[in-house]
Every structure is written in structure tokens, then in C-alpha cells.
Design an enzyme around this catalytic site. Sequence first.
Site, PDB file in Angstrom:
ATOM      1  N   VAL A 239       0.818  -1.212   0.000  1.00 61.87           N
ATOM      2  CA  VAL A 239       0.000   0.000   0.000  1.00 61.87           C
ATOM      3  C   VAL A 239       0.853   1.264   0.000  1.00 61.87           C
ATOM      4  CG1 VAL A 239      -1.564   1.368   1.439  1.00 61.87           C
ATOM      5  CG2 VAL A 239      -2.073  -1.017   0.950  1.00 61.87           C
TER       6      VAL A 239
ATOM      7  N   LYS B 296      14.619  -3.370   1.961  1.00 64.38           N
ATOM      8  CA  LYS B 296      13.568  -2.862   1.079  1.00 64.38           C
ATOM      9  C   LYS B 296      13.969  -1.512   0.495  1.00 64.38           C
ATOM     10  CE  LYS B 296       9.216  -4.461   2.084  1.00 64.38           C
ATOM     11  NZ  LYS B 296       7.934  -4.564   2.759  1.00 64.38           N
TER      12      LYS B 296
ATOM     13  N   CYS C 180      -5.755  -9.161   3.374  1.00 62.18           N
ATOM     14  CA  CYS C 180      -6.778  -8.263   3.913  1.00 62.18           C
ATOM     15  C   CYS C 180      -8.029  -8.969   4.429  1.00 62.18           C
ATOM     16  CB  CYS C 180      -7.164  -7.221   2.863  1.00 62.18           C
ATOM     17  SG  CYS C 180      -5.815  -6.089   2.510  1.00 62.18           S
TER      18      CYS C 180
ATOM     19  N   LYS D 118      -4.236 -14.753  -5.252  1.00 59.53           N
ATOM     20  CA  LYS D 118      -4.920 -14.389  -6.497  1.00 59.53           C
ATOM     21  C   LYS D 118      -3.842 -14.101  -7.536  1.00 59.53           C
ATOM     22  CE  LYS D 118      -5.528  -9.441  -5.590  1.00 59.53           C
ATOM     23  NZ  LYS D 118      -6.497  -8.359  -5.528  1.00 59.53           N
TER      24      LYS D 118
ATOM     25  N   ARG E 273       0.273 -14.115   1.686  1.00 60.04           N
ATOM     26  CA  ARG E 273      -0.338 -14.053   3.013  1.00 60.04           C
ATOM     27  C   ARG E 273      -1.731 -14.710   3.000  1.00 60.04           C
ATOM     28  NH1 ARG E 273       1.014  -7.770   4.388  1.00 60.04           N
ATOM     29  NH2 ARG E 273       0.792  -7.601   2.146  1.00 60.04           N
TER      30      ARG E 273
HETATM   31  N1  LIG Z   1      -2.213  -5.139   0.588  1.00 56.30           N
HETATM   32  C1  LIG Z   1      -3.383  -4.658   0.215  1.00 56.30           C
HETATM   33  O1  LIG Z   1      -3.937  -5.030  -0.832  1.00 56.30           O
HETATM   34  C2  LIG Z   1      -4.099  -3.631   1.070  1.00 56.30           C
HETATM   35  C3  LIG Z   1      -5.199  -2.949   0.543  1.00 56.30           C
HETATM   36  C4  LIG Z   1      -5.841  -2.002   1.343  1.00 56.30           C
HETATM   37  C5  LIG Z   1      -5.397  -1.766   2.634  1.00 56.30           C
HETATM   38  N2  LIG Z   1      -4.335  -2.449   3.128  1.00 56.30           N
HETATM   39  C6  LIG Z   1      -3.865  -2.149   4.476  1.00 56.30           C
HETATM   40  O2  LIG Z   1      -2.704  -1.339   4.384  1.00 56.30           O
HETATM   41  C7  LIG Z   1      -1.799  -1.630   5.455  1.00 56.30           C
HETATM   42  C8  LIG Z   1      -0.442  -2.026   4.906  1.00 56.30           C
HETATM   43  O3  LIG Z   1      -0.585  -3.229   4.154  1.00 56.30           O
HETATM   44  P1  LIG Z   1       0.557  -3.756   3.186  1.00 56.30           P
HETATM   45  O4  LIG Z   1      -0.012  -4.900   2.447  1.00 56.30           O
HETATM   46  O5  LIG Z   1       1.136  -2.608   2.440  1.00 56.30           O
HETATM   47  O6  LIG Z   1       1.621  -4.275   4.275  1.00 56.30           O
HETATM   48  P2  LIG Z   1       3.168  -4.626   4.053  1.00 56.30           P
HETATM   49  O7  LIG Z   1       3.510  -5.597   5.109  1.00 56.30           O
HETATM   50  O8  LIG Z   1       3.403  -4.965   2.625  1.00 56.30           O
HETATM   51  O9  LIG Z   1       3.922  -3.243   4.317  1.00 56.30           O
HETATM   52  C9  LIG Z   1       4.063  -2.640   5.568  1.00 56.30           C
HETATM   53  C10 LIG Z   1       5.447  -2.024   5.617  1.00 56.30           C
HETATM   54  O10 LIG Z   1       5.546  -1.174   6.750  1.00 56.30           O
HETATM   55  C11 LIG Z   1       6.877  -1.248   7.243  1.00 56.30           C
HETATM   56  N3  LIG Z   1       6.889  -0.722   8.623  1.00 56.30           N
HETATM   57  C12 LIG Z   1       6.314  -1.263   9.725  1.00 56.30           C
HETATM   58  N4  LIG Z   1       6.528  -0.460  10.786  1.00 56.30           N
HETATM   59  C13 LIG Z   1       7.201   0.614  10.350  1.00 56.30           C
HETATM   60  C14 LIG Z   1       7.702   1.799  10.964  1.00 56.30           C
HETATM   61  N5  LIG Z   1       7.495   2.039  12.274  1.00 56.30           N
HETATM   62  N6  LIG Z   1       8.388   2.666  10.208  1.00 56.30           N
HETATM   63  C15 LIG Z   1       8.593   2.444   8.899  1.00 56.30           C
HETATM   64  N7  LIG Z   1       8.131   1.349   8.258  1.00 56.30           N
HETATM   65  C16 LIG Z   1       7.453   0.449   8.966  1.00 56.30           C
HETATM   66  C17 LIG Z   1       7.219  -2.699   7.100  1.00 56.30           C
HETATM   67  O11 LIG Z   1       8.625  -2.904   7.103  1.00 56.30           O
HETATM   68  C18 LIG Z   1       6.579  -3.028   5.745  1.00 56.30           C
HETATM   69  O12 LIG Z   1       7.493  -2.840   4.673  1.00 56.30           O
HETATM   70  C19 LIG Z   1      -2.486  -2.729   6.271  1.00 56.30           C
HETATM   71  O13 LIG Z   1      -3.191  -2.131   7.317  1.00 56.30           O
HETATM   72  C20 LIG Z   1      -3.446  -3.345   5.293  1.00 56.30           C
HETATM   73  O14 LIG Z   1      -4.559  -3.928   5.914  1.00 56.30           O
HETATM   74  C21 LIG Z   1      -3.672  -3.374   2.363  1.00 56.30           C
END
Ligand SMILES: NC(=O)c1ccc[n+]([C@@H]2O[C@H](COP(=O)([O-])OP(=O)(O)OC[C@H]3O[C@@H](n4cnc5c(N)ncnc54)[C@H](O)[C@@H]3O)[C@@H](O)[C@H]2O)c1
Length: 434
Positions: free
Chosen positions: A11, A35, A263, A324, A331
Amino acid sequence: MRIAMIGSGYVGLVSGACLADFGHEVVCIDKDPEKIAALNEGRMPIYEPGLDALVAENVRQKRLAFSTDLKPAVAGAQAVFIAVGTPSRRGDGFADLSYVYAAARAIAEALTGYAVVVTKSTVPVGTGDEVERILREARPDLDVGVASNPEFLREGAAIGDFKRPDRIVIGAEDARAAAVMQEVYRPLYLNQAPILFTGRRTAELTKYAANAFLATKITFINEIADLCEQVGANVQEVARGIGLDNRIGAKFLHAGPGYGGSCFPKDTLALVKTAQDYGTPVRIVETVVAVNDQRKRAMARKVIAACGGSVRGKRVALLGLTFKPNTDDMRDAPSLSIIAGLQDAGARIVAYDPEGMEQARPLLQGVDYAEDAYACAEGADALVIVTEWNAFRALDLARLKATMAAPVLVDLRNVYASADAEQHGFAYAGIGVA
Ligand SMILES: NC(=O)c1ccc[n+]([C@@H]2O[C@H](COP(=O)([O-])OP(=O)(O)OC[C@H]3O[C@@H](n4cnc5c(N)ncnc54)[C@H](O)[C@@H]3O)[C@@H](O)[C@H]2O)c1
């Protein structure tokens, strides 16, 4: 505008790159140095179609940068987005908010002037209140707004979804914060994307309600599919028959092995927990969670039945591991439960996925990996289509059959017509097709 994006995952990275593409100056922060190093070398840490070109262009235009150093990025930013993970908490299924709160504490130390701190992560109702409390407790002097801006993008189509969203939801408690958010999304406003301004708690709940509804729709058609198998009906035709009704809509009516991904499983569970805490259980969603959990494992039993009741010592080939197509995200993928169920029953597993094998390896034990679909099927007693990647949609069935030990095709995504597969000599089992 100057924007800091805390968390550069699926995201954060997509949102940051798209906001930069709108013309904002964005720094994407992540605490994972690998990363950030990869991004600074022009390598994408995730697979998302079109992302590499979008990132490269905006880096070249000097609108997008990556860093592990939160402080300089946050100082001077007008909007600071929190896009860190909110996984299920081990043990009780509540959303684990430790990453969100840690980010809020770090932001508090780094802010220099008025900024809006925006939760883009999917967070339970009231998280914005707690983020605000953390900020004010750490820095009583701070001039800060806290908004909620849940993200609705889909992996695999994330850039299109971000740039052409069905809607943007912004939860803000004061006009000043709302005005900053309006400015962030002004380029989309010009494209007439609907922007809904709501209270912060409403925005937070809207995201969970959306995901729970979609998960319910999938689970509904999955149960109808099971019934179709028993009564001799065809779920694809039922889905079309109901989906053409505008009140229902055709999307999310594809029967399959159960929803997975980063999600729906965690968000449905978190909504269930929140609702229980407030004394207003969401029983439909509770049932959806239970039905879906059982379904993934039931898919292993379906494969076993297709193999004549036993897979002990048999070689089962799986096509598709990600939850998908068009993502490398593993995950909560249904493949994980299906493989576990088959291995428990004594099967040997060989798998192929176009993008997911690297992420799958640490999650799976005792699985062989193939180089493509045909190599995967070689010598197999059954071929199982788990994820409907395009690469699996037009396989040469005659060629597959020639190399397999037994011509069994279990199609958990209904990619092939049963008549077609049977014409090629396969014993075919789909979902909800008698
Ligand atoms: N993946 C999706 O399709 C999607 C869609 C809509 C909403 N979301 C929501 O968005 C959020 C993020 O999801 P994602 O899939 O991108 O997760 P992700 O695990 O891919 O990314 C999260 C990132 O945040 C970093 N991080 C964690 N703590 C940190 C900090 N204190 N400082 C800096 N970086 C930090 C992690 O290292 C990681 O790279 C979640 O709440 C998820 O539910 C995800």
C-alpha cells in the site's frame, strides 16, 4: 505538497508512487533497510504490474525518494501517511496496532510544524483517537491534525485502483485537516472521483464494512456452489443469473477455494472482534469467517476425492500458490491450507507459480517447485489449479495428459469447461459444476 509515507509495502509504495505521479513530493520510509536499498537501486521489493516504471519515472523527476530515516522526511511534510501493516494479533485475532502506534510515536518526535497525520493502514474504529492521544502526549506543543483515509486498492490492479478509485473516503474531525486532505487528492477531484468526507470513526469502519461485505459475497457464492454440486446445478450460470441483477452485481461472484490474502481474513476477524467488544456482534461476518476457514481445508478433501479417496504416496501438482493472480503475495493464501491438508494425507506436492514461489518457499516445507505448468504436471497423479493466472487459462490439455501419471484435473477456479477437459480424457472436478 510534501508528503511522507511511513511503510513502503504493497500500500505505502503504490500510494507513494501514485501521489508523486500526481505532482506531490513524496518520501517513502520503511524500517526495513533491504527494502529501501532495493528501491534505491531501482529494484521493486514486491511484484505489482506497472509499479517499476511508475517508480522509475517519479524518481527521475525527483518527486519520489526512499529512506529509512523518518525524521527529515516528516519534518516539513504537510501530510504524513501511516501505511504500516496491521496483521492479526497472535492468539486473539484483534488487529495488531503495535506498528501503527510505533509509527505515531516516531512521527511525534519528528514533526516541526502543522501537519496532518493520516492512517491509511486498515485500523479498527478508535485507532485515530489513540494516534491523536499518542501525538499530543508525546508533544503537547504540537499543532497537528489526525485523519483517516482507508485504502481500497487491490493488489494486481493497485495503480489503476489508486489513480481511478471508485471513491476516496476521508475521515477528519476538523476543517483544517479536511482541507489538507482535499489538497492531497485534488488531482483526482479534477477527475471527478467521488470524495466522501466523514467523521474519523466512520471512515475507519467503512473500510472494514467494505471488506466484510465483499468477503460475505464470495462466501455466499461458495456455499451456493456446494449446493450446486449436490443438486446438479451450475454455479457459474447461477452467478450470471443473479449477477445481471443490478442490485446484486456480477463482481465477487466467482466460486472458488475460499478467500485469502493479506486483507479479507484479518479484516473480517478484526471486525468480528471489535463488534464483540462493543456488545453488538456481527453474526453474519462471524459465520463468513468460520465457513471460509473450513472451506480452504475442504479443498484438500476435494482433491483427495478426485484421486479416488487417497493421495498417499501420490504426486499432486499445484498450479498457482498466491491468493490471487498478478501478485506475489502469499499471506493467508488458500494454497497453504490445501497443501497442508494434502501433505497430512500423504501426498507429495510439486508446485508452480509465475511470481509467488520466492515468497512461498519459507512458508512451505517439503514442496518441490517446477519451472512451468507443464514441468509441474509431469508424472503427477492429479493437477490442481489453485490460482487463475492467465498462464494457466489456455494450457494444452493433450500435452498435459501425455506426461501425467493419471489424468485428473481439479479446477478450483473453474478455468476449464468440464466437457472440454473430459473430451481430452481428464477426470474433471470443478467448483459448483455437477
Ligand atoms: N495489501 C493490500 O492489498 C491492502 C489494501 C488495502 C489496505 N491495506 C492495508 O494497508 C496496510 C499495509 O498493508 P501492506 O499490504 O502494504 O503491508 P506490508 O507488510 O506490505 O507493508 C508494511 C510495511 O511497513 C513497514 N513498517 C512497519 N513499521 C514501520 C515503521 N514504524 N516505520 C517504517 N516502516 C514500517 C514494514 O517494514 C513493511 O514494509 C495494512 O493495514 C493493510 O490492511 C492493504
